[in-house]
Scaffold this active site. Structure first.
Site, mmCIF file in Angstrom:
data_model
loop_
_atom_site.group_PDB
_atom_site.id
_atom_site.type_symbol
_atom_site.label_atom_id
_atom_site.label_comp_id
_atom_site.label_asym_id
_atom_site.label_seq_id
_atom_site.Cartn_x
_atom_site.Cartn_y
_atom_site.Cartn_z
ATOM 1 C CB SER A 298 48.772 30.350 48.524
ATOM 2 O OG SER A 298 49.799 29.756 47.767
ATOM 3 C CE LYS B 200 48.332 30.507 43.967
ATOM 4 N NZ LYS B 200 49.257 30.345 45.096
ATOM 5 C CB SER C 20 46.675 26.860 45.921
ATOM 6 O OG SER C 20 47.545 27.863 46.403
#
Length: 543
Positions: free
Chosen positions: A204, A207, A381
Site C-alpha cells: 500500500s 498509494k 489506506s
C-alpha cells in the site's frame, strides 16, 4: 524503587521542554480554534484517563508535584490525541489546512479552507479572516520544514544513522530482503541508504505515488462530480457517475457528496417541470475495461466503477475490509430510485445507459477537493479511492480509464516530475497487485517532492499520512514508541511489510524514510521491527 512511569517521565522531560518552547506560540493560536471541540474530546478521553489512573495510581509513591506535572502533560497529550482522532487530518481544523494556509501566507494570501465546520473563515473569499492558523498537530511538521523561525540543527550524520538503523534492519523478522533510505526533506540529500535502488513489492505504499500523480495531474482543488441528466422528449433520467468513490447514501454525509442531496435537487428540478415519473438509467461510461481487480473478489476493494455509493459496502463500515455489492452501479441506482420515491418521484427499475450530448443536467453534487480525498485515501489506506484516483489521473492525461491506463498515467506523471523511476513498475493505484515494484529511492523522492515549498499542492501527501498512535492505519501502533512523531504509510501483503513516511528527529529536522521488506514470515513481528526502526529514527540526533 523508581517506578517505570517515573523513569519515563525523567527521560522525556528535556524533550518535552524543547517541544513546549517550539510549540507554545502555535498552541496559543490553536487553542482558540479547538475550544469548541474540547468538551467533546473530554467526554471521549475521560474513561481512558480513569482506567489509566486505576492502573498506574496504586504504584506511584511519588511527590504530589510530580503527579500534578505528569497529569498535566498526560491531559495535554490526551487532548491533542482526541482532537486529531475526532476531527481527522482532512477536517478544516486539521493539519493539511493549517499547512496550506501557512504556505499561501508566504505569498501574503490566505489559504483555502477546504474543510467544514470552521467559524473563523471568510466564506466569501475562502480564506482565514485572521490569517494562517496552525492546527494542534502542525508545529512539528512546520518546524521540520524549517519555516517557523525555530533554530534547526544540521542534518544527521550518515555513518551515525547507519550505526543506529543498520542493526534494527537486520532483524530476522524483516525477511530475507530489505531496502531502506532516509532523506533530509529540506535539502533532498540522502542521509542513509541500503539497497535503496532495489525494486521490491511496495504493497500500500504505492498509494503515495498515486497521490502525488493525481494531485499533480488534476490539482489539489479538483472535485469529482456526480449528476443527473434528463433526456429531452423521452422522460429518461440518467444518473451519471463521475468516478467519486466517496459518494455516500448515508444520512450523515460527513461533508462528502451525498446521494440524498442529489435526490433532493433532482426531485425539485423535476417537479418544477411538472414531472412526477421517469425512466431511470445509470451511466458508468466514464471508466473503461474490467471492473474487477486482478486479485478477484476481495473485501479490501469493490469492483471499480464510475458510479458507486459508500464504496459498495453492505455494512455500516466506512473504512477497512468489508463485504461489497457485486455490482456497485446498479446497487447505487436502486438506492437512488428509493430516494426519489421518498420525494414523490416514481421511477422504473434502473438499467444501464449513456447520457447523450443533448441531455440536460438537472442536478449535481461534488466531492470535497482532491486534497481532502487524497488525505482520506492515505490515512485509511483506502483502496477504492486509490483505484479511482488512478483512473482520474488517466483521464486527466488523455489515457484510458482502466487498470492499465491508470498505472501508465501514474508512471507518466511521475516521470514528468523528474522523479527516479528506475525499476518502478505500476499495475494499479492501490498496491494490491503483487506485481507492483517500487524502490525506497522513489518513495523518499515522492515524500521530498511533497515537502517542496514550491509545490504546496502536493502537501496533502504529507499531511494525509497516518499519525503514529493517533490516526488511520497507525492508530493502534506505537503505543510504547514514537506516538505522534512518526507519520507514515503502511503496506502489508502476505510476506511483504513496508513503511514509508516522515519523522521530525530530535534536532528538529524533517526526514523522509522508506523501509521495504520481502519474504517476511510473521507479519506482526515484521510490523513491530519496522516501528522500532522508525522510532529510533525519530529519537536520533545521530551525530
Amino acid at each position: 524503587m523508581v517506578v517505570p512511569e517515573l523513569r519515563a517521565w525523567r527521560a522525556a522531560r528535556p524533550r518535552l521542554a524543547r517541544v513546549a518552547r517550539v510549540a507554545r506560540p502555535h498552541l496559543v493560536r490553536a487553542a482558540r480554534a479547538v475550544k469548541p471541540q474540547v468538551t467533546r474530546v473530554t467526554r471521549a478521553v475521560e474513561p481512558r484517563v480513569a482506567r489509566l489512573t486505576q492502573a498506574v495510581g496504586p504504584r506511584l509513591a511519588v511527590p504530589k508535584a510530580w503527579r500534578y506535572t505528569a497529569g498535566a502533560a498526560t491531559a495535554g497529550l490526551a487532548l491533542a490525541a482526541g482532537v486529531v482522532t475526532a476531527a481527522g487530518p482532512w477536517d478544516s481544523s486539521g493539519q493539511r489546512t493549517a499547512e496550506r494556509d501557512w504556505a499561501a501566507a508566504r505569498e501574503r494570501a490566505g489559504g483555502a479552507d477546504h474543510g467544514s465546520g470552521s467559524d473563523t473563515s471568510d466564506t466569501s473569499s475562502g480564506t482565514w479572516s485572521g490569517g494562517p492558523r496552525p492546527a494542534p498537530s502542525a508545529a512539528a511538521v512546520l518546524v521540520g520544514l524549517g519555516r517557523t523561525g525555530a533554530v534547526v540543527k544540521s542534518a544527521p550524520d550518515g555513518p551515525a544513522l547507519a550505526d543506529v538503523l543498520g542493526p534494527l534492519l537486520r532483524d530476522p523478522a524483516l525477511g530475507t530482503h530489505h531496502t531502506a533510505e532516509v532523506v533530509d526533506v529540506a535539502t533532498g540529500g540522502r542521509l542513509y541508504g541500503e539497497n535503496s535502488g532495489d525494486a521490491l513489492t511496495p504493497a500500500s505504499t504505492t498509494k503515495i505515488a498515486t497521490a502525488v500523480a493525481a494531485l499533480s495531474a488534476l490539482g489539489a482543488d479538483h472535485r469529482l462530480t456526480t449528476r443527473t441528466a434528463l433526456e429531452p422528449g423521452t422522460g429518461e433520467l440518467v444518473l451519471v457517475g463521475g468516478g467519486d468513490p466517496t459518494l455516500t447514501a448515508r444520512k450523515d454525509a460527513g461533508g462528502w457528496a451525498s446521494l440524498r442531496t442529489l435526490a433532493d435537487r433532482t426531485a425539485t428540478a423535476l417537479k418544477k417541470r411538472g414531472v412526477s415519473k421517469v425512466t431511470l438509467s445509470y451511466d458508468t461510461t466514464l471508466y473503461a475495461g474490467p471492473e474487477l481487480h486482478p486479485i478477484g473478489v476481495n473485501e479490501n476493494l469493490a469492483p471499480v466503477s464510475a458510479l458507486m455509493a459508500d464504496e459498495a459496502r453492505t455494512d455500516d463500515s466506512t473504512s477497512g475490509p468489508a463485504p461489497r455489492a457485486a455490482e456497485p452501479a446498479p446497487d447505487a441506482a436502486r438506492t437512488f430510485a428509493r430516494l426519489l420515491a421518498g420525494r414523490g418521484i416514481a421511477t422504473t427499475a434502473p438499467g444501464p445507459s449513456k447520457a447523450s450530448a443533448r441531455a440536460q443536467t438537472l442536478a449535481t453534487v461534488a466531492s470535497p477537493p482532491l486534497s481532502a480525498v487524497v488525505e482520506r485515501m492515505l490515512t485509511n489506506s483506502d483502496n477504492d479511492i486509490a483505484e479511482a484516483l488512478a483512473r482520474q489521473t488517466a483521464l486527466a492525461t488523455g489515457g484510458r480509464a482502466d487498470f492499465d491506463g491508470g498505472a501508465a498515467a501514474i508512471a507518466t506523471e511521475l516521470d514528468r516530475l523528474h522523479l527516479p523511476l528506475g525499476g518502478a513498475v505500476f499495475h494499479d493505484g492501490s498496491g494490491l497487485n503483487r506485481a507492483d515494484k517500487l524502490t525506497a529511492d522513489l518513495l523518499t523522492a515522492l515524500l521530498t517532492k511533497a515537502g517542496d515549498p514550491a509545490r504546496p499542492d502536493l502537501r496533502p501527501v504529507l499531511t494525509g499520512l497516518p499519525v503514529a498512535g493517533f490516526t488511520g492505519t497507525l492508530s493502534g501502533r506505537y503505543a510504547d514508541g514514537a506516538a505522534g512523531l512518526v507519520r507514515a504509510k503502511t503496506g502489508t501483503l502476505t510476506g511483504v511489510n513496508t513503511l514509508a513516511g516522515t519523522v521530525v528527529d530530535r534536532d528538529g529536522r524533517l526526514l523522509a524514510f522508506a523501509f521495504l521488506t520481502e519474504n517476511t514470515t510473521a507479519p506482526a513481528a515484521a510490523q513491530s521491527a519496522l516501528d522500532r526502526t522508525a522510532t529510533a529514527l525519530a529519537s536520533c540526533g545521530c551525530r
